[in-house]
Design a protein around this motif. Structure first.
Motif, PDB file in Angstrom:
ATOM      1  N   SER A  53       0.838  -1.210   0.000  1.00  0.00           N
ATOM      2  CA  SER A  53       0.000   0.000   0.000  1.00  0.00           C
ATOM      3  C   SER A  53       0.869   1.253   0.000  1.00  0.00           C
ATOM      4  CB  SER A  53      -0.920   0.015   1.226  1.00  0.00           C
ATOM      5  OG  SER A  53      -1.804  -1.079   1.177  1.00  0.00           O
ATOM      6  N   ASP A 172      -5.928  -1.426  -4.759  1.00  0.00           N
ATOM      7  CA  ASP A 172      -5.346  -2.007  -3.541  1.00  0.00           C
ATOM      8  C   ASP A 172      -6.368  -2.944  -2.908  1.00  0.00           C
ATOM      9  OD1 ASP A 172      -3.804  -2.618  -1.364  1.00  0.00           O
ATOM     10  OD2 ASP A 172      -3.502  -0.547  -0.714  1.00  0.00           O
ATOM     11  N   GLU A 173      -6.140  -4.232  -3.029  1.00  0.00           N
ATOM     12  CA  GLU A 173      -7.057  -5.256  -2.522  1.00  0.00           C
ATOM     13  C   GLU A 173      -8.505  -4.940  -2.884  1.00  0.00           C
ATOM     14  OE1 GLU A 173      -6.196  -6.863   1.297  1.00  0.00           O
ATOM     15  OE2 GLU A 173      -4.253  -5.880   1.385  1.00  0.00           O
TER      16      GLU A 173
HETATM   17 MG   LIG Z   1      -1.968  -2.790   2.215  1.00  0.00          MG
END
Ligand SMILES: [Mg+2]
Ligand SMILES: Nc1ncnc2c1ncn2[C@@H]1O[C@H](COP(=O)(O)OP(=O)(O)OP(=O)(O)O)[C@@H](O)[C@H]1O
Length: 236
Positions: A53, A172-173
């Motif tokens: 991240s 991100d995810e």
């Molecule tokens: Mg992360």
């Protein structure tokens, strides 16, 4: 951002060179390199806390690395400030996160149109394009975004990421809170974007099946991105 007075930029949409960054005496990036072309998808995996991240935050200019270069469509992100950085974030980069970027009390249409209105003033045009994208991504109309299912919510987030036709999409995810069925559909939608829209896609995920759909799978390890053996792991 993508136009320069020397004609079309030969640069990849994202080019990271020799990136260094440490937090609290922990080295997250040490000479990290990454190059992503238009039309290409790259999945990034790696242990929790390895800095995935943080890497996306660096590309967005939210974190200043301690060394190295990050170029997005040729613009050196580490040197951009204020309005230029805000413009890069709203016009050149689209983001899809696990949650947080949509305002739950607004309708999906308002959420998506808002992203267009922040970068230009054509209100009617922004709403028209937002509705087109939501129709294309099959998001039902709703009074508020919080009443959508997880998959519908993420399709709205994808519509929001796409509204300003970005050259680069950072995710991100994006399937982190979805069930397997919705995960498969959102993954398909995201990995289709580079081909259909000629943008670059960088997608961080812990899900090996999602990662395996990318053109390349890299693992963040000891401060570097190294090729990962996700395809074999999935097939085994
Ligand atoms: Mg992360
Ligand atoms: N603002 C901050 N200040 C100090 N440390 C931070 C900050 N943000 C992140 N970190 C630290 O940097 C490291 C990397 O965090 P990051 O969120 O990038 O990991 P990640 O790979 O995305 O993990 P996950 O898979 O759990 O999401 C962690 O040790 C985290 O505690």
């Amino acid at each position: 951002m993508s136009n320069s007075d020397t004609g079309p930029a030969p640069d990849p949409v994202l080019h990271i060179q020799d990136l260094d960054y440490s937090v609290r005496n922990r080295t997250l990036f040490k000479g990290l390199e990454l190059s992503v072309s238009a039309g290409e998808s790259v999945a990034i995996t790696g242990p929790s806390g390895s800095g995935k991240s943080t890497l996306l935050s660096s590309v967005l200019g939210l974190i200043k690395p301690h060394g190295g270069s990050i170029r997005v469509t040729g613009a050196e992100v580490t040197k951009l400030r204020g309005k230029q950085l805000a413009r890069l974030r709203s016009e050149t980069i689209g983001t899809v996160f696990q949650f947080g970027e949509l305002l739950p009390e607004l309708s999906p249409l308002d959420n998506v149109a808002l992203a267009a209105l922040l970068s230009r003033s054509d209100r009617a045009g922004g709403y028209r394009k937002a509705q087109e994208l939501l129709d294309e991504l099959r998001v039902p109309s709703a009074e508020t975004t919080e009443e959508l299912s997880g998959g519908e919510h993420q399709r709205t987030a994808v519509a929001r990421a796409l509204i300003n036709s970005p050259e680069l999409i950072l995710a991100d995810e994006p399937t982190g809170s979805l069930d397997p069925d919705a995960t498969a559909r959102i993954a398909e939608l995201l990995f289709d974007l580079p081909r259909r829209r000629r943008c670059g896609l960088v997608l961080v995920t812990h899900d090996v099946e999602v990662a395996a759909r990318a053109d390349r799978v890299l693992r963040l390890e000891a401060g570097l991105l190294v090729p990962a053996q996700v395809r074999e792991a999935v097939q085994a």
